[in-house]
Design an enzyme around this catalytic site. Structure first.
Site, short mmCIF file in Angstrom:
data_model
loop_
_atom_site.label_atom_id
_atom_site.label_comp_id
_atom_site.label_asym_id
_atom_site.label_seq_id
_atom_site.Cartn_x
_atom_site.Cartn_y
_atom_site.Cartn_z
CB ILE A 41 -0.92 0.02 1.24
CG1 ILE A 41 -1.85 -1.21 1.24
CG2 ILE A 41 -1.71 1.32 1.30
CD1 ILE A 41 -2.91 -1.21 0.17
N GLY A 93 -8.24 -1.09 -6.91
CA GLY A 93 -9.54 -0.47 -7.18
C GLY A 93 -10.65 -1.43 -7.57
CD GLU A 94 -10.93 -2.52 -11.57
OE1 GLU A 94 -12.15 -2.62 -11.66
OE2 GLU A 94 -10.28 -1.56 -12.01
MO1 MOS Z 1 -12.10 0.13 -14.50
S1 MOS Z 1 -13.65 -1.07 -15.17
O1 MOS Z 1 -10.92 -0.85 -15.04
O2 MOS Z 1 -12.10 1.62 -15.11
#
Ligand code: MOS
Length: 730
Positions: A620, A696-697
């Protein structure tokens, strides 16, 4: 080389661009103040399929201030020579105003350009279009599917037939639209044969190449500027038709043109997450070891492009089943082409697989966490590769402990709080680690400040800040003496700002550039007779707060400023790069999400009460912004689970809830206590030099099934369709 002291990386810093954003000074695409700009409004099709037989523009053109109405009747031929570097799906991209065909409801068919937005809007309403309409097909359930993408290991059908415990369930997920806060907008200006686009983009370089291909001009003739993006979630990964329309309108009128899609037009002019049907058959022994998985997937796509995404990986590598068979088909419909949306593919797969595992756990009477632990593979079962890092076990056990999972009553509908039925559920998530070449330019000026640039984008995760943190430590500067710039196609190339790959890939290029530059400065010092560092061992020098010194003797040193000034150097500059090698590892991020819900026994209303996510995402860099991402991911997952649903009227292909009053997204009142935990010491140096896997995913993936599983525990009702509605629970 001595390791650099780390002061900024790992510190919970606030956004360096936060003040700009909250004071309204961060400039989004439509906000750039371009001299002489005129306004464009798109006219879109009111039929779902057919031909345009006539367009009457007389009333529109009669409005004072209207400059031009452009449609296929008067548009020039555009080159559309294709961009081999794009990630566009195979097929033939929608070509704006090149013929009379209507391929879907809401397709852009004309544009009105006027001196003011109000006149352009009014004139767009006055454009009269006649059609020869045909029956459109927008319902996946009643349309034929294309050939399958198949995967198989072992003999899944045989293993399933002989398994002592079997499950067969089909899960459905509704179509969804990203609905970022910022609307899609472009300002286009031609200067001779050079095109400048101020655009909402997750990939300035991609838009540059796409538009060069559309207009048949050299890549260098297109300049894309996109310093701020107000959310995107995947929907600004592609250069949608409105970008071409704005550039075309600018060329045809000889004026800079601003085009902002309306909220309603976002549903037709840009992409969406396709609706899915995902059948899962599981076979296991009585101790919960899964021996067979058969998975049949079906998703919608457009009639002109075949959109597919990474929806198959999780079903192949998440569990150690020796026998797996999958087929994945798309169904071409009269809709516009889908696109990636947060946690693309994997979020859809997680709902099906993690619901099915929960159903299996219930059938077997085994705790859902324990069931997953019993099916953990030692290596990637889809290809036999070792995992770079896989700490899903820890995510599960830490999550169970911190959430208080053991206090759960596994018997559905057993816990009440007044009229509310209380339940808890969990699910795992995984997402692949994307590795792509990236570059970054690093310049150190004689005043001791640095500028770092890369043509990436920032749709909200905090790229300006996290890259500055990395660069500051690697250069030995304070945060305030480093500026990171992005969002300009003239900067060094990067991959798309999507798929959770910006921190890892751009960051690795930034680190490389900063390391090279620091090394160059150190070399300059130790070879300079006038430097206090003359003759010192370069490998033993560190830089802190802009001052180079011998590691164990901080008094012996000098500043960058002194070094460069004395040597008459205005600056030092290097290009950093990251080129991922071929991988001998299976690289994924992992999460375990735990949710507690309350369901109103009489009204079917679902409220999420608390949620915890535990993440194996590598190192992180920026803890405060990582946490912000995780909280946002959980909020998005609540939307996927309970609210988001694009509804189409299949009679004419019209989307009936194309606005934020009828397409529901979570609001503050929907959001309970959320908590993210990031496994310590998680750096993954097999993935990249900074040990980052991406975040983020995976913070989103697994949220929806955790909620669905909690709803089952609360009510005894298994809802196999997202979003979970009140109707499904009554
Ligand atoms: Mo994200 S769906 O990889 O912008």
């Amino acid at each position: 080389m001595s390791p650099q002291p780390q002061a900024a990386v790992g510190a919970p810093l606030s956004r360096v661009d936060g003040r700009l954003k909250v004071t309204g000074k961060a400039t989004y695409a439509a906000e750039h103040d371009i001299e002489g700009v005129v306004h464009a409004v798109v006219v879109d099709s009111s039929i779902g399929r057919g031909r345009i037989t006539g367009i009457d523009t007389r009333a529109a053109l009669a409005q004072p201030g209207v400059l031009k109405v452009i449609s296929h009747l008067n548009a020039p031929n555009l080159a559309y020579r294709g961009n081999p570097e794009s990630y566009d799906p195979p097929g033939k991209q929608l070509r704006v105003f090149q013929d009379d065909r209507v391929l879907f409801h809401g397709q852009p068919i004309a544009v009105v350009v006027a001196t003011t937005l109000e006149v352009a809007q009014h004139a767009a309403d006055l454009v009269k279009v006649r059609y020869a309409a045909e029956q459109s097909s927008t319902d996946m359930a009643s349309a034929p599917a294309g050939p399958p993408v198949a995967y198989s290991r072992g003999d899944a059908d045989k293993a399933l037939a002989s398994a002592p415990v079997r499950l067969d369930a089909t899960y459905q997920q509704a179509r969804a639209h990203h609905n970022a806060m910022e609307l899609h907008a472009t300002i286009a200006r031609w200067d001779g044969d050079k095109l400048t686009l101020w655009d909402k983009s997750q990939w300035p370089k991609g838009t540059q190449k796409d538009l060069a291909a559309v207009f048949g001009i050299p890549q260098d003739s297109v300049h894309v500027i996109s310093p701020f993006v107000g959310g995107a979630f995947g929907n600004a990964m592609r250069a949608w038709p409105h970008i071409t329309i704005s550039a075309l309108a600018a060329r045809e009128t000889g004026r800079p043109v601003k085009l902002m899609l309306t909220r309603r037009q976002l549903y037709f002019g840009t992409g969406f997450r396709p609706s899915y049907e995902y059948r899962v058959r599981l076979g296991s022994d009585r101790r919960g070891r899964v021996s067979a998985m058969v998975q049949n997937l079906k998703a919608e796509t457009s009639s002109y492009e075949n959109f597919t995404e990474g929806v198959q990986h999780a079903g192949q590598m998440l569990y150690n089943a020796p026998n797996v068979r999958q087929d994945y088909r798309t169904v071409p419909l009269d809709v516009n082409t889908p696109v990636w949306m947060r946690g693309p593919g994997f979020a859809t797969a997680a709902f099906a697989l993690e619901s099915a595992m929960d159903e299996l756990a219930d059938k077997l009477g085994i705790d859902p966490v324990e069931l997953r632990l019993r099916n953990e593979p030692e290596e990637d079962p889809s290809n036999g590769l070792p995992f770079s890092t896989r700490r899903l076990r820890e995510c599960l056990t830490v999550g169970a402990r911190e959430f208080g999972w053991h206090r759960r009553n596994p018997r559905p509908r057993s816990t009440r709080d007044g009229d509310w039925l209380i339940g808890t559920g969990m699910a795992t998530g995984t997402y692949d680690v994307l590795r792509s070449p990236a570059q970054a330019r690093v310049r150190l000026d004689a005043d001791g400040t640095a500028l770092v640039e890369a043509a990436t984008s920032d749709m909200g995760p905090g790229t300006y800040t996290s890259q500055t943190q990395l660069a500051a430590d690697a250069l030995g500067l304070t945060m305030r003496n480093v500026t990171f710039r992005l969002g300009d196609s003239t900067m060094p190339p990067t991959p798309p700002h999507g798929g959770s790959q910006t921190m890892a890939n751009v960051g690795s290029a930034v680190l490389d550039g900063c390391d090279k530059l620091r090394t160059q400065a150190i070399k300059l010092a130790v070879e300079d007779e006038r430097s206090p560092l003359y003759g010192a061992d370069a490998a033993n020098i560190v830089v802190r707060a802009g001052r180079l010194h011998v590691r164990d003797n901080p008094t012996r040193g000098e500043t960058y400023r002194q070094l460069l000034t004395r040597n008459n150097r205005t600056h030092l500059e290097v290009l950093g790069s990251f080129t991922p090698g071929e991988s001998r590892f299976s690289m994924y991020t992992y999460s375990a999400t735990f949710a507690e819900v309350a369901v109103d026994a009489r009204l079917g209303l679902v409220r999420v009460r608390r949620m915890l996510g535990v993440y194996d995402v590598g190192r992180i860099i920026s803890p405060k912004l990582a946490d912000s991402q995780a909280l946002g991911g959980m909020v998005g997952g609540i939307g996927q689970a309970l609210l988001e649903h694009t509804t189409t009227d299949h009679r004419d292909g019209r989307i009936v809830n194309a606005d934020l009053a009828n397409y529901l997204v979570p609001v503050n009142a929907d959001i309970p206590e959320l908590r993210g935990i990031y496994l310590d010491g998680g750096e993954d140096l097999k993935a990249d030099p900074i040990g980052v896997k991406g975040l983020g995913e995976v913070v989103y993936i697994g949220v929806a099934p955790a909620i669905a599983n909690a709803v089952f525990n609360a009510t005894g009702r298994r809802v196999r369709e997202l979003p979970i509605t009140v109707e499904a629970l009554l």
